[in-house]
Design a protein around this motif. Structure first.
Motif, PDB file in Angstrom:
ATOM      1  N   SER A   1      30.208  41.378  40.566  1.00 24.64           N
ATOM      2  CA  SER A   1      31.253  41.643  41.548  1.00 24.64           C
ATOM      3  C   SER A   1      32.012  42.914  41.211  1.00 24.64           C
TER       4      SER A   1
ATOM      5  N   TYR B   1      29.583  48.832  47.609  1.00 21.74           N
ATOM      6  CA  TYR B   1      30.897  48.499  48.151  1.00 21.74           C
ATOM      7  C   TYR B   1      31.730  49.764  48.218  1.00 21.74           C
TER       8      TYR B   1
ATOM      9  N   LYS C   1      34.035  42.236  46.177  1.00 23.23           N
ATOM     10  CA  LYS C   1      32.693  42.152  46.775  1.00 23.23           C
ATOM     11  C   LYS C   1      31.708  41.592  45.763  1.00 23.23           C
ATOM     12  N   ARG C   2      30.970  40.569  46.167  1.00 24.24           N
ATOM     13  CA  ARG C   2      29.849  40.075  45.364  1.00 24.24           C
ATOM     14  C   ARG C   2      28.588  40.820  45.778  1.00 24.24           C
TER      15      ARG C   2
END
Length: 286
Positions: A163, A214, A179-180
């Motif tokens: 993450s 991300y 965010k994973r």
């Protein structure tokens, strides 16, 4: 025919020149490939537990048992590697007279290398197991979360994902800016990967193995609070065990908060390690 080849060659040359011009030149701010027999104390500070946060189960100590170097050849590192190792040591007592059942390692570059903007990267691999919580991150000086925190890579023991997250005033703890990132089938955290963030005045772009995973813009952050990413940050590498984040994911409460029986056995067997090949910080050249 010869003219056609010449024109094609000229076109390819021009295209390659344009591509090269688009690639910004970078300067190295910091590089550590962990190729010395012991940790380079001119670059790194070793943290010792003062108080434990997040209900983590480990005490951080300054010891060759928890922070040491290997030549890297057996592990596939480039030129030596750092090992952060978690150990089962029931009854360990910190200088604050707090008792722990586990010891581990944490290092940082505070006051030795701090940077504002640029790219921070780390090549690393780690053991999996519910509650094993290694991280590569950057933190500002001053009161948390106002100082700003950039979590480039965290894993809480599920080998299928890592993450990214940001913490700051108004967006901390269970931050909405997280965010994973799931790996493709057959790939996991126990293999070597490069985790990085490109940090600019307007955004933070996270990557795994060079692929954007991300992106957080200043506008996204300011929906929740002040942008806390225009000040100097230092790098941290640590290996935590159990506590709030892992427990919130795996729901394990026994034998320890966020730390399963299988993971406890892995630690007891000496198999709970985080291995770091290198750390690199660059910035765009003037």
């Amino acid at each position: 025919m010869k003219l056609k080849h010449l024109l094609l060659s000229a076109t390819l040359l021009t295209a390659s020149q344009v591509f090269a011009q688009k690639q910004p030149k970078t300067d190295t701010v910091f590089f550590e490939d962990f190729n010395k027999p012991a940790l380079n104390r001119a670059k790194w500070n070793v943290e010792i537990t003062g108080h434990t946060v997040n209900d983590e189960q480990q005490a951080y100590i300054d010891s060759a048992a928890t922070i040491y170097m290997i030549d890297g050849k057996d592990e596939g590192a480039t030129n030596g590697a750092l090992v952060l190792k978690a150990l089962y040591q029931p009854g360990f007592t910190s200088k604050e007279q707090r008792k722990y059942d586990f010891i581990s390692g944490r290092i940082n570059t505070r006051a030795k290398m701090e940077f504002t903007y640029g790219t921070a990267s780390c090549r690393m691999k780690m053991a999996s197991g519910a509650g094993l919580w290694p991280a590569f991150w950057a933190l500002g000086n001053g009161k948390w979360p106002d100082c700003g925190e950039i979590d480039v890579m965290e894993t809480v023991g599920d080998s299928s994902w890592v993450s990214h997250a940001l913490h700051g005033p108004g967006y901390f703890g269970n931050t909405p800016l997280a965010k994973r990132v799931f790996f493709p089938a057959g790939i996991d955290v126990t293999q070597w990967h490069v985790y990085s963030v490109d940090w600019s005045p307007e955004s933070l772009v996270f990557k795994v193995d060079g692929k954007v995973t991300y992106t957080v813009t200043k506008a996204m952050v300011e929906k929740y609070g002040r942008w806390a990413f225009d000040n100097k940050k230092f790098i941290i590498l640590n290996f935590a065990l159990g506590g709030g984040y892992p427990g919130g994911v795996n729901k394990v409460t026994k034998p320890y908060h966020g730390l399963s029986e299988n993971t406890l056995n892995k630690i007891k067997a000496g198999d709970a390690k985080t291995i770091v090949d290198w750390v690199l910080v660059t910035k765009t050249a003037n």
